[in-house]
Write a protein that holds these residues in place. Structure first.
Motif, PDB file in Angstrom:
ATOM      1  N   UNK A  47       0.833  -1.207   0.000  1.00 49.32           N
ATOM      2  CA  UNK A  47       0.000   0.000   0.000  1.00 49.32           C
ATOM      3  C   UNK A  47       0.865   1.254   0.000  1.00 49.32           C
ATOM      4  N   UNK A  48       1.924   1.236   0.811  1.00 50.47           N
ATOM      5  CA  UNK A  48       2.736   2.442   1.027  1.00 50.47           C
ATOM      6  C   UNK A  48       3.504   2.880  -0.209  1.00 50.47           C
ATOM      7  N   UNK A  49       3.882   1.941  -1.108  1.00 47.49           N
ATOM      8  CA  UNK A  49       4.635   2.356  -2.293  1.00 47.49           C
ATOM      9  C   UNK A  49       3.741   3.053  -3.322  1.00 47.49           C
ATOM     10  N   UNK A  50       2.455   3.163  -3.006  1.00 45.62           N
ATOM     11  CA  UNK A  50       1.581   3.971  -3.855  1.00 45.62           C
ATOM     12  C   UNK A  50       1.970   5.442  -3.811  1.00 45.62           C
ATOM     13  N   UNK A  51       2.689   5.852  -2.769  1.00 49.34           N
ATOM     14  CA  UNK A  51       3.131   7.243  -2.681  1.00 49.34           C
ATOM     15  C   UNK A  51       3.957   7.631  -3.904  1.00 49.34           C
ATOM     16  N   UNK A  52       4.833   6.730  -4.316  1.00 50.03           N
ATOM     17  CA  UNK A  52       5.637   6.996  -5.501  1.00 50.03           C
ATOM     18  C   UNK A  52       4.790   7.122  -6.755  1.00 50.03           C
ATOM     19  N   UNK A  53       3.795   6.232  -6.887  1.00 49.50           N
ATOM     20  CA  UNK A  53       2.902   6.269  -8.050  1.00 49.50           C
ATOM     21  C   UNK A  53       2.046   7.528  -8.047  1.00 49.50           C
ATOM     22  N   UNK A  54       1.621   7.971  -6.867  1.00 51.83           N
ATOM     23  CA  UNK A  54       0.842   9.211  -6.748  1.00 51.83           C
ATOM     24  C   UNK A  54       1.665  10.396  -7.230  1.00 51.83           C
ATOM     25  N   UNK A  55       2.902  10.458  -6.771  1.00 49.90           N
ATOM     26  CA  UNK A  55       3.779  11.565  -7.136  1.00 49.90           C
ATOM     27  C   UNK A  55       4.011  11.609  -8.647  1.00 49.90           C
ATOM     28  N   UNK A  56       4.014  10.448  -9.291  1.00 45.93           N
ATOM     29  CA  UNK A  56       4.214  10.390 -10.742  1.00 45.93           C
ATOM     30  C   UNK A  56       3.109  11.150 -11.473  1.00 45.93           C
ATOM     31  N   UNK A 187      -7.047   9.046  -8.747  1.00 49.47           N
ATOM     32  CA  UNK A 187      -6.148   8.154  -8.018  1.00 49.47           C
ATOM     33  C   UNK A 187      -5.367   8.893  -6.945  1.00 49.47           C
ATOM     34  N   UNK A 188      -5.070  10.167  -7.179  1.00 48.75           N
ATOM     35  CA  UNK A 188      -4.233  10.912  -6.242  1.00 48.75           C
ATOM     36  C   UNK A 188      -4.881  11.010  -4.853  1.00 48.75           C
ATOM     37  N   UNK A 189      -6.095  11.563  -4.711  1.00 52.73           N
ATOM     38  CA  UNK A 189      -6.685  11.600  -3.364  1.00 52.73           C
ATOM     39  C   UNK A 189      -7.083  10.229  -2.849  1.00 52.73           C
ATOM     40  N   UNK A 190      -7.521   9.328  -3.752  1.00 48.35           N
ATOM     41  CA  UNK A 190      -7.941   7.991  -3.324  1.00 48.35           C
ATOM     42  C   UNK A 190      -6.770   7.223  -2.731  1.00 48.35           C
ATOM     43  N   UNK A 191      -5.679   7.158  -3.468  1.00 45.41           N
ATOM     44  CA  UNK A 191      -4.512   6.409  -3.020  1.00 45.41           C
ATOM     45  C   UNK A 191      -3.803   7.115  -1.865  1.00 45.41           C
ATOM     46  N   UNK A 192      -3.815   8.446  -1.882  1.00 42.36           N
ATOM     47  CA  UNK A 192      -3.193   9.190  -0.783  1.00 42.36           C
ATOM     48  C   UNK A 192      -3.912   8.896   0.522  1.00 42.36           C
ATOM     49  N   UNK A 193      -5.242   8.873   0.470  1.00 37.10           N
ATOM     50  CA  UNK A 193      -6.023   8.591   1.681  1.00 37.10           C
ATOM     51  C   UNK A 193      -5.740   7.179   2.194  1.00 37.10           C
TER      52      UNK A 193
END
Length: 278
Positions: A47-56, A187-193
């Motif tokens: 779950x946590x490595x989604x931060x990198x994908x969000x930033x992309x 995806x940004x707010x969904x995955x960030x949350x």
């Protein structure tokens, strides 16, 4: 989990997060295939490595997220649409968090949903072929909400958040390119949350010790390095995957992804039946 295993999972996350083939499903299968024990840190890491994908997404579409004043200033309606669109996933994700965690351990669920989703993608271009919404600014608040509602289906591993929200966008009369871009934005707010909840609110029981996600990451040097390296790798790979996906989508549509899902799902079911994957 070794650093090499963390890098492999991060590559899988970066490639699959924004493609309609299910990142969670592929990470579950990859972990099972490599024999990684389903301990708390492994589930947190996925779950946590989604931060990198969000930033992309934020980097690639930075003009949309941070418009220059010369271009007319901040378009607040864009942010409000994202808030409206993310509400269903936040509410239902919170209510059914425990059930989702149970499904995250099942390769059989992933294989089955990969198959079903593949058949849907084979026909999606013909099902919604009369779009009227051709820019992100034309997306209304009701359309944003209904598109976000489709993300809820993606809580089932293997469904693909990207595929569900793109289908939802096309059902709401968006062109497939705009539906894909709005899916990235949602995806940004969904995955960030989901990521922030896993890091700071959710309690993880590692070896009988209850810890917050960030405490679990900082519990060992190996965990910390895996988290940092994983996010860097996911960020770089996700940028490349997004660029590929948009170009591919314009030329060929979704059918190739549908066939991929069907073949992958069928192969996985055979591997599960043969005991290759637990």
């Amino acid at each position: 989990m070794s650093i090499i295993q963390a890098i492999i999972i991060a590559i899988v996350e970066g490639i699959t997060e924004y493609l309609p083939i299910s990142s969670t499903g592929h990470m579950i299968i990859t972990s099972s295939f490599m024999g990684i024990e389903k301990e708390e840190f492994t589930k947190l890491f996925e779950v946590a490595i989604q931060l990198g994908a969000i930033l992309a997404v934020v980097v690639l579409y930075w003009r949309r997220f941070f418009p220059a004043k010369a271009a007319g200033g901040i378009n607040w309606s864009f942010y409000f649409k994202l808030i409206v669109g993310v509400i269903p996933a936040l509410v239902l994700g919170y209510l059914f968090a425990d059930k989702i965690d149970e499904l995250l351990e099942s390769p059989t669920v992933v294989a089955t949903t990969l198959l079903i989703g593949g058949f849907v993608l084979l026909f999606i271009d013909k099902m919604f072929n009369h779009p009227t919404v051709k820019t992100v600014d034309q997306i209304s608040y009701p359309r944003a909400f209904l598109t976000g509602l489709w993300q809820v289906v993606a809580m089932i591993p293997g469904v693909s958040r990207s595929a569900a929200s793109i289908i939802g966008g096309m059902q709401q009369k968006m062109t497939r390119n705009i539906a894909a871009e709005f899916s990235f934005f949602l995806a940004v707010p969904t995955m960030a949350a989901a990521t922030l909840y896993s890091l700071f609110l959710k309690k993880w029981n590692q070896g009988g010790v209850t810890q917050k996600g960030y405490e679990l990451i900082l519990a060992s040097k190996e965990n910390t390095i895996a988290f940092i390296v994983g996010n860097v790798v996911a960020f770089v790979v996700a940028i490349l995957a997004i660029r590929f996906f948009i170009d591919f989508l314009k030329k060929y549509g979704f059918k190739a992804f549908g066939w991929y899902r069907i073949i992958a799902g069928a192969v996985l079911l055979v591997m599960i039946y043969k005991g290759v994957i637990a």
